[in-house]
Scaffold this motif. Structure first.
Motif, PDB file in Angstrom:
ATOM      1  N   ARG A  59       0.827  -1.203   0.000  1.00  0.00           N
ATOM      2  CA  ARG A  59       0.000   0.000   0.000  1.00  0.00           C
ATOM      3  C   ARG A  59       0.860   1.251   0.000  1.00  0.00           C
ATOM      4  O   ARG A  59       0.516   2.250  -0.627  1.00  0.00           O
ATOM      5  CB  ARG A  59      -0.941   0.017   1.214  1.00  0.00           C
ATOM      6  CG  ARG A  59      -2.013  -1.047   1.189  1.00  0.00           C
ATOM      7  CD  ARG A  59      -3.125  -0.714   2.186  1.00  0.00           C
ATOM      8  NE  ARG A  59      -2.625  -0.420   3.508  1.00  0.00           N
ATOM      9  CZ  ARG A  59      -2.412  -1.329   4.450  1.00  0.00           C
ATOM     10  NH1 ARG A  59      -2.656  -2.600   4.198  1.00  0.00           N
ATOM     11  NH2 ARG A  59      -1.967  -0.978   5.637  1.00  0.00           N
ATOM     12  N   ARG A  60       1.988   1.193   0.704  1.00  0.00           N
ATOM     13  CA  ARG A  60       2.854   2.372   0.778  1.00  0.00           C
ATOM     14  C   ARG A  60       3.449   2.725  -0.582  1.00  0.00           C
ATOM     15  O   ARG A  60       3.554   3.898  -0.955  1.00  0.00           O
ATOM     16  CB  ARG A  60       3.992   2.099   1.791  1.00  0.00           C
ATOM     17  CG  ARG A  60       5.049   3.196   1.862  1.00  0.00           C
ATOM     18  CD  ARG A  60       4.471   4.485   2.388  1.00  0.00           C
ATOM     19  NE  ARG A  60       5.467   5.538   2.469  1.00  0.00           N
ATOM     20  CZ  ARG A  60       5.865   6.290   1.448  1.00  0.00           C
ATOM     21  NH1 ARG A  60       5.313   6.119   0.249  1.00  0.00           N
ATOM     22  NH2 ARG A  60       6.773   7.234   1.598  1.00  0.00           N
ATOM     23  N   PHE A  61       3.837   1.704  -1.341  1.00  0.00           N
ATOM     24  CA  PHE A  61       4.521   1.959  -2.608  1.00  0.00           C
ATOM     25  C   PHE A  61       3.669   1.639  -3.834  1.00  0.00           C
ATOM     26  O   PHE A  61       4.145   1.754  -4.966  1.00  0.00           O
ATOM     27  CB  PHE A  61       5.829   1.150  -2.665  1.00  0.00           C
ATOM     28  CG  PHE A  61       6.810   1.540  -1.596  1.00  0.00           C
ATOM     29  CD1 PHE A  61       7.560   2.702  -1.708  1.00  0.00           C
ATOM     30  CD2 PHE A  61       6.976   0.751  -0.467  1.00  0.00           C
ATOM     31  CE1 PHE A  61       8.463   3.070  -0.720  1.00  0.00           C
ATOM     32  CE2 PHE A  61       7.881   1.103   0.526  1.00  0.00           C
ATOM     33  CZ  PHE A  61       8.624   2.264   0.402  1.00  0.00           C
ATOM     34  N   GLY A  62       2.421   1.225  -3.629  1.00  0.00           N
ATOM     35  CA  GLY A  62       1.536   0.957  -4.752  1.00  0.00           C
ATOM     36  C   GLY A  62       1.956  -0.251  -5.580  1.00  0.00           C
ATOM     37  O   GLY A  62       1.941  -0.212  -6.808  1.00  0.00           O
ATOM     38  N   ILE A  63       2.332  -1.341  -4.910  1.00  0.00           N
ATOM     39  CA  ILE A  63       2.797  -2.551  -5.592  1.00  0.00           C
ATOM     40  C   ILE A  63       1.613  -3.467  -5.875  1.00  0.00           C
ATOM     41  O   ILE A  63       0.762  -3.685  -5.018  1.00  0.00           O
ATOM     42  CB  ILE A  63       3.842  -3.300  -4.733  1.00  0.00           C
ATOM     43  CG1 ILE A  63       5.007  -2.367  -4.395  1.00  0.00           C
ATOM     44  CG2 ILE A  63       4.346  -4.542  -5.447  1.00  0.00           C
ATOM     45  CD1 ILE A  63       5.981  -2.948  -3.392  1.00  0.00           C
ATOM     46  N   ASN A  64       1.562  -4.026  -7.068  1.00  0.00           N
ATOM     47  CA  ASN A  64       0.481  -4.926  -7.457  1.00  0.00           C
ATOM     48  C   ASN A  64       0.480  -6.169  -6.565  1.00  0.00           C
ATOM     49  O   ASN A  64       1.531  -6.734  -6.243  1.00  0.00           O
ATOM     50  CB  ASN A  64       0.649  -5.339  -8.920  1.00  0.00           C
ATOM     51  CG  ASN A  64      -0.560  -6.050  -9.488  1.00  0.00           C
ATOM     52  OD1 ASN A  64      -0.935  -7.131  -9.038  1.00  0.00           O
ATOM     53  ND2 ASN A  64      -1.175  -5.450 -10.495  1.00  0.00           N
ATOM     54  N   ASN A  65      -0.732  -6.616  -6.168  1.00  0.00           N
ATOM     55  CA  ASN A  65      -0.873  -7.823  -5.331  1.00  0.00           C
ATOM     56  C   ASN A  65      -0.203  -9.040  -5.950  1.00  0.00           C
ATOM     57  O   ASN A  65       0.247  -9.941  -5.256  1.00  0.00           O
ATOM     58  CB  ASN A  65      -2.351  -8.139  -5.114  1.00  0.00           C
ATOM     59  CG  ASN A  65      -2.986  -7.263  -4.059  1.00  0.00           C
ATOM     60  OD1 ASN A  65      -2.359  -6.935  -3.066  1.00  0.00           O
ATOM     61  ND2 ASN A  65      -4.218  -6.866  -4.278  1.00  0.00           N
ATOM     62  N   GLY A  66      -0.179  -9.072  -7.277  1.00  0.00           N
ATOM     63  CA  GLY A  66       0.380 -10.223  -7.968  1.00  0.00           C
ATOM     64  C   GLY A  66       1.826 -10.495  -7.624  1.00  0.00           C
ATOM     65  O   GLY A  66       2.265 -11.649  -7.613  1.00  0.00           O
ATOM     66  N   TRP A  67       2.579  -9.422  -7.337  1.00  0.00           N
ATOM     67  CA  TRP A  67       3.996  -9.616  -6.991  1.00  0.00           C
ATOM     68  C   TRP A  67       4.165 -10.312  -5.650  1.00  0.00           C
ATOM     69  O   TRP A  67       5.237 -10.858  -5.367  1.00  0.00           O
ATOM     70  CB  TRP A  67       4.720  -8.271  -6.979  1.00  0.00           C
ATOM     71  CG  TRP A  67       4.881  -7.668  -8.342  1.00  0.00           C
ATOM     72  CD1 TRP A  67       4.348  -6.496  -8.798  1.00  0.00           C
ATOM     73  CD2 TRP A  67       5.605  -8.224  -9.434  1.00  0.00           C
ATOM     74  NE1 TRP A  67       4.699  -6.290 -10.114  1.00  0.00           N
ATOM     75  CE2 TRP A  67       5.474  -7.332 -10.526  1.00  0.00           C
ATOM     76  CE3 TRP A  67       6.349  -9.393  -9.614  1.00  0.00           C
ATOM     77  CZ2 TRP A  67       6.062  -7.576 -11.770  1.00  0.00           C
ATOM     78  CZ3 TRP A  67       6.935  -9.641 -10.847  1.00  0.00           C
ATOM     79  CH2 TRP A  67       6.799  -8.736 -11.907  1.00  0.00           C
ATOM     80  N   GLY A  68       3.154 -10.301  -4.813  1.00  0.00           N
ATOM     81  CA  GLY A  68       3.218 -11.032  -3.558  1.00  0.00           C
ATOM     82  C   GLY A  68       2.846 -12.499  -3.730  1.00  0.00           C
ATOM     83  O   GLY A  68       3.383 -13.372  -3.048  1.00  0.00           O
ATOM     84  N   LYS A  69       1.927 -12.779  -4.655  1.00  0.00           N
ATOM     85  CA  LYS A  69       1.460 -14.152  -4.858  1.00  0.00           C
ATOM     86  C   LYS A  69       2.404 -14.972  -5.742  1.00  0.00           C
ATOM     87  O   LYS A  69       2.627 -16.162  -5.500  1.00  0.00           O
ATOM     88  CB  LYS A  69       0.076 -14.136  -5.503  1.00  0.00           C
ATOM     89  CG  LYS A  69      -1.002 -13.464  -4.690  1.00  0.00           C
ATOM     90  CD  LYS A  69      -2.303 -13.375  -5.467  1.00  0.00           C
ATOM     91  CE  LYS A  69      -3.369 -12.623  -4.715  1.00  0.00           C
ATOM     92  NZ  LYS A  69      -4.616 -12.478  -5.496  1.00  0.00           N
ATOM     93  N   LEU A  70       2.934 -14.341  -6.792  1.00  0.00           N
ATOM     94  CA  LEU A  70       3.711 -15.080  -7.787  1.00  0.00           C
ATOM     95  C   LEU A  70       4.933 -15.781  -7.200  1.00  0.00           C
ATOM     96  O   LEU A  70       5.102 -16.995  -7.405  1.00  0.00           O
ATOM     97  CB  LEU A  70       4.114 -14.127  -8.921  1.00  0.00           C
ATOM     98  CG  LEU A  70       4.858 -14.758 -10.098  1.00  0.00           C
ATOM     99  CD1 LEU A  70       4.031 -15.862 -10.742  1.00  0.00           C
ATOM    100  CD2 LEU A  70       5.204 -13.675 -11.138  1.00  0.00           C
TER     101      LEU A  70
END
Length: 221
Positions: A59-70
């Motif tokens: 949320r702080r850096f606007g990172i896509n959720n996909g980068w956490g799941k992949l």
């Protein structure tokens, strides 16, 4: 100017250190009373803390959720493939790692490819969004407001105000006329109106089966 109580700010600041400390104590207890090695316990601690930190970081850096799941999906799949090279162990568990990891990796790719997993930099978490919506709704309930007027009325950023207005419009608790927002709650409280919103997700799924099948939409994009 309407804002959150100071006590909530203190709780927000303390929640992460408390959770990390509780996790450390819990893993120490598990290590002390079981045969799990210190290195395995340390690895679990890193994984748990990393997973907890991911949400505020994205949320702080606007990172896509996909980068956490992949990466997690690929790691689980790799673990499943690696474990299948050994004859020892329960095959169904090994296949479980492989299938769950593959599904999670596909879900992450779908988030990245479709944009569904996009997050906005400095965006609030779900509970904060709920609170934002109530703050904005109460301000409009007192008197009609424009979006520009709300910026000076409530203690929220422009982006968070716009997200709250979008939620209020989706739940039919406000309406817009000539750049002014008017309350139309009727007999409902704003809390109930927001809690009973029919859709809070950009890419809504209605059943467990739809959620399981969602990553396979990737092949239709």
């Amino acid at each position: 100017m309407e804002s959150r109580p100071k006590a909530i700010h203190w709780l927000d600041r303390l929640s992460l250190p408390i959770e990390i400390a509780a996790t450390a104590v819990g893993l120490a207890i598990i290590w002390n009373f079981t045969d799990i090695s210190a290195s395995a316990t340390g690895g679990a601690a890193i994984g748990v803390v990393g997973a907890r930190l991911w949400s505020p970081v994205k949320r702080r850096f606007g990172i896509n959720n996909g980068w956490g799941k992949l990466p997690i999906g690929l790691a689980l799949s790799g673990l499943g493939i690696y474990s299948l090279t050994y004859s020892e162990g329960v095959v169904i568990i090994k296949l479980g790692f492989l299938l769950v990891g593959g599904w999670l990796a596909l879900d992450g790719l779908y988030d990245l490819k479709s944009g569904t997993g996009a997050t906005v930099s400095a965006s609030p978490n779900p509970m904060e969004r709920f609170g934002d919506t109530q703050i904005v709704g109460r301000a409009i309930e007192r008197e009609p407001q424009s979006a520009d007027g709300l910026v000076s009325t409530v203690d929220l950023s422009r982006h968070r105000i716009e997200r709250a207005l979008e939620m209020l419009e989706k739940t039919d608790t406000i309406c817009k006329r000539s750049n002014q927002y008017y309350a139309q709650f009727g007999d409902r409280s704003i809390s109930n109106a927001v809690k009973n919103a029919s859709s809070r997700a950009t890419d809504q799924v209605n059943t467990l089966l739809e959620r399981i099948l969602r990553p396979f939409r990737l092949f239709r994009l």
